[in-house]
Design an enzyme around this catalytic site. Sequence first.
Site, PDB file in Angstrom:
ATOM      1  CB  CYS A  85     -29.001  54.860  56.466  1.00  0.00           C
ATOM      2  SG  CYS A  85     -28.225  55.068  58.069  1.00  0.00           S
ATOM      3  CG  HIS A 194     -27.601  58.867  54.230  1.00  0.00           C
ATOM      4  ND1 HIS A 194     -28.937  58.831  54.544  1.00  0.00           N
ATOM      5  CD2 HIS A 194     -26.950  58.291  55.267  1.00  0.00           C
ATOM      6  CE1 HIS A 194     -29.092  58.254  55.731  1.00  0.00           C
ATOM      7  NE2 HIS A 194     -27.900  57.918  56.191  1.00  0.00           N
ATOM      8  CD  GLU A 196     -30.619  60.027  51.679  1.00  0.00           C
ATOM      9  OE1 GLU A 196     -29.782  59.341  51.073  1.00  0.00           O
ATOM     10  OE2 GLU A 196     -30.894  59.859  52.879  1.00  0.00           O
TER      11      GLU A 196
END
Lengths: 231, 83
Positions: A85, A194, A196
Amino acid sequence: MKIGVVTFPGSLDDRDAARAIRLAGGEPISLWHADSSIKKVDAVVLPGGFSYGDYLRCGAIAAQAPVMKNIIKKAGEGLPVLGICNGFQILVESHLLPGGLIRNEKQHFVCRDQKLRVENVDSAWTSGFQKGDEITIPLKNGEGGYIATDETLKMLEGEGLITFRYLEVNPNGSMNDIAGLRNERGNVVGLMPHPEHAVEPGFGPDSPVAMRSGVDGLRIFQSVLRSVISA
Amino acid sequence: MPKIIVQVMPKQDLLDPQGKAVARALERSGHKAISAVRIGKRIELHYATTPTDSQLQEARKIAESFLSNGVIEDVVEVSIEQD
């Protein structure tokens, strides 16, 4: 296996990235934007957020940070670097990846669980996938529209440097549905969504199996651990 | 305060969503003669004394390398302004 996570003023997902690295079996190391040292890490993650409040252009000021000088140099020598990002925006502003990211086509900030297709698995961060794998990870951005010149797009398509493409919905108007890219060497990867945030059952996107059970993002972090060991 | 003015615009062939949204609002409020709006940035670099030629050159470099991103923007002006 030590993986550095850089914190810039305005980084938001540095701790989530560190947690993802830990869950994948690595050791996260905090790196600070104002230090030029990257503490002998084996790879680096540039996390999401709004570094420097997105002033000037997203990622532009972070790209000038002391820590980036070293990361740019080491990336040129093959250090695996992942930009998520805002981290992807920092990578394009650092010229480690081509093109640019502009405001979403429809002006709105978009937050959704996003389906992606893995297009290239010859990189440090995608080697744990099979080409054509379909994964779902969260996406949340306001300036995620990928753009590049026709010439750059042709090069990216021709050389297979697109790592992830948006499936079903193109959330931000990205050219050629590009969600993520790699460099020629394959050590640098940037993506808008994302990974994560999809690493632990109970806290990820919904999957056909159960609510919030999606952990598709974990494989990105496992990929780099594997590629660093085999290097 | 003497200044160098840097003006940066989104590239001509690039969609400028901000400008488009403003153009739509103007059209709605009856300004039919305005066919398009494009929005860029004006950046002022302040100096204690009138910038020298080499400082102007330096400002041009900064404008190209840092204040703008050549993939998405053009530097349309770098000039000295007195007031």
